[in-house]
Design an enzyme around this catalytic site. Structure first.
Site, mmCIF file in Angstrom:
data_model
loop_
_atom_site.group_PDB
_atom_site.id
_atom_site.type_symbol
_atom_site.label_atom_id
_atom_site.label_comp_id
_atom_site.label_asym_id
_atom_site.label_seq_id
_atom_site.Cartn_x
_atom_site.Cartn_y
_atom_site.Cartn_z
ATOM 1 N N ASN A 155 0.805 -1.214 0.000
ATOM 2 C CA ASN A 155 0.000 0.000 0.000
ATOM 3 C C ASN A 155 0.842 1.271 0.000
ATOM 4 O O ASN A 155 0.381 2.330 -0.427
ATOM 5 C CB ASN A 155 -0.945 0.025 1.203
ATOM 6 N N GLN A 183 -4.823 -3.410 -2.384
ATOM 7 C CA GLN A 183 -4.289 -2.449 -3.342
ATOM 8 C C GLN A 183 -4.144 -3.011 -4.752
ATOM 9 O O GLN A 183 -3.669 -2.306 -5.643
ATOM 10 C CB GLN A 183 -2.939 -1.917 -2.857
ATOM 11 N N SER A 203 -11.048 -4.423 -0.063
ATOM 12 C CA SER A 203 -11.929 -3.428 0.552
ATOM 13 C C SER A 203 -12.679 -2.633 -0.507
ATOM 14 O O SER A 203 -12.120 -2.282 -1.552
ATOM 15 C CB SER A 203 -11.085 -2.480 1.416
ATOM 16 N N HIS A 205 -13.805 0.526 -0.418
ATOM 17 C CA HIS A 205 -13.519 1.942 -0.617
ATOM 18 C C HIS A 205 -12.217 2.204 -1.362
ATOM 19 O O HIS A 205 -11.840 3.346 -1.582
ATOM 20 C CB HIS A 205 -13.528 2.698 0.723
ATOM 21 N N CYS A 329 -3.628 4.448 7.704
ATOM 22 C CA CYS A 329 -3.889 3.862 9.014
ATOM 23 C C CYS A 329 -2.850 4.250 10.054
ATOM 24 O O CYS A 329 -3.039 4.025 11.243
ATOM 25 C CB CYS A 329 -3.960 2.339 8.898
#
Length: 387
Positions: A155, A183, A203, A205, A329
């Site tokens: 990421n 990713q 994910s 989003h 994060c």
């Protein structure tokens, strides 16, 4: 001021098509998918359709292999904890996990949690670009190894791991393989059947669907203990009423990602190269941290000498340019990135690192504006640094 958003690895905006598909399930089609009346059946049908769309995106053999979660982080946790808990219950003695030193914290922290509970974990080192060495993986395998967990695309710097080779080793030793593909899904071709992974997480989003929805692919025949208890939802694999609007949105986003994957990757690659060429032409003393040949399109991780990354981000924000230092994060942490540390980057250079991550709304004009503004900002900061 018109803002330029170059932090798509952190999150993507909701596509209009996704928003429109979700709206009925936020209003009149509000049924609980577990109910057997008309409202419930409508919701259940919508979920079933989305499950098929997601399965098609990643090449799953059956929609039944798709479990909807609350996030990619939850999916990673479910995969790792669910499999290891089941293995430990079988009482095979010391249990061993193999992962890498550059994983997302959703994987690293989960492995550290399991270490505190008696599991042994090998954290494979990486080369200067963040790729594991296949021979070191092969050497790390033990008779007690119950799981290999290696991400597909990093990421922070976009480096692609040799997942095909990793899968071969896992299959050779009959060890389940989990990969964090947050990713890579939507950017790279993905076929879980051909790869042979047992567990894959991603994910919503990150592919222009809403936040709060993720996916765990569980290959048929792979058994996991449940992470969440309290109901028979998701075929008894994740308790809790399904988030129907978000699932519908993810399904539409998955369908669009499947249709547009090649064009999207070409768009990202062209703009990434444009940005890199512009930086090379106007800024000296910079270092690229992603792999030169094995890097996902759309990510450019750059270390600038004699510049402090957090200050650079704030200066760029004042110029209307939104970027990040790495993982969203860990934003706000004063510690150098664990990924950059694993690459062997000196702390001072690591602290001068910025991640540019591009998306479907990024334009050539925006890239050109960044190239026009960034050198001036770098020069000003270096002048203050010397002073």
């Amino acid at each position: 001021m018109q803002r330029i958003y170059l932090d798509y690895n952190a999150t993507t905006p909701l596509r209009p098509e996704v928003r429109d598909a979700m709206m009925p399930y936020l209003t009149e089609a509000f049924g609980n998918s577990s109910s057997i009346h008309a409202y419930g059946r409508e919701a259940r049908t919508a979920i079933d359709t989305a499950r098929e769309q997601v399965a098609d995106l990643i090449g799953a053999k059956s929609p039944s292999e798709i479990v909807f979660t609350g996030s990619g982080t939850e999916a990673d946790n479910h995969a790792i904890k669910g499999l290891t808990e089941l293995e430990k219950s079988r009482g095979k003695g010391n249990h061993h996990i193999i992962t890498s030193s550059v994983e997302h914290h959703a994987v690293l922290h989960t492995c550290q949690y399991l270490e505190q509970r008696g599991f042994e974990v090998t954290y494979l080192p990486v080369d200067r670009y963040g790729r594991i060495r296949i021979e070191q993986l092969r050497e790390a395998v033990r008779d007690t190894t119950v799981l290999i967990s290696i991400m597909h695309v990093n990421n922070e710097n976009g480096t692609i791991q040799p997942l095909e080779d990793i899968c071969e080793i896992a299959q050779e030793h009959e060890i389940p393989l989990h990969t964090d593909a947050v990713q890579s899904v939507g950017k790279l071709e993905m076929n879980v059947q051909a790869l042979g992974v047992n567990l894959l997480a991603f994910s919503g989003h990150k592919i222009y669907a809403p936040k709060g929805i993720g996916v765990l692919y569980i290959r048929r025949g792979t058994r996991l203990a449940n992470l969440v208890h309290g109901g028979a939802h998701e075929r008894n694999r994740r308790a809790g009423s399904e988030n129907v609007p978000a699932i519908v949105g993810l399904g539409i986003a998955a369908d669009l990602a499947k249709q547009e994957q090649n064009a999207y990757a070409q768009h990202l690659d062209a703009l990434t190269q444009r940005l890199r060429q512009g930086l090379d032409a106007h800024i000296d003393r910079l270092h690229y941290n992603g792999h030169p040949d094995h890097c996902a399109p759309g990510t450019l991780n750059v270390s600038f000498e004699a510049v402090e990354g957090e200050s650079l981000i704030l200066r760029l924000d004042m110029e209307g340019i939104c970027v990040s230092t790495g993982s969203a994060c860990t934003s706000g942490s004063m510690e150098p990135s664990h990924v950059l540390a694993a690459l062997g980057l000196p702390p001072r250079l690591a602290q001068g690192t910025v991640r540019f991550s591009l998306g479907r709304n990024t334009t050539e004009a925006e890239i050109d504006e960044v190239i026009a503004k960034l050198p001036k900002v770098i020069q000003q900061m270096r002048t203050l640094y010397r002073g």
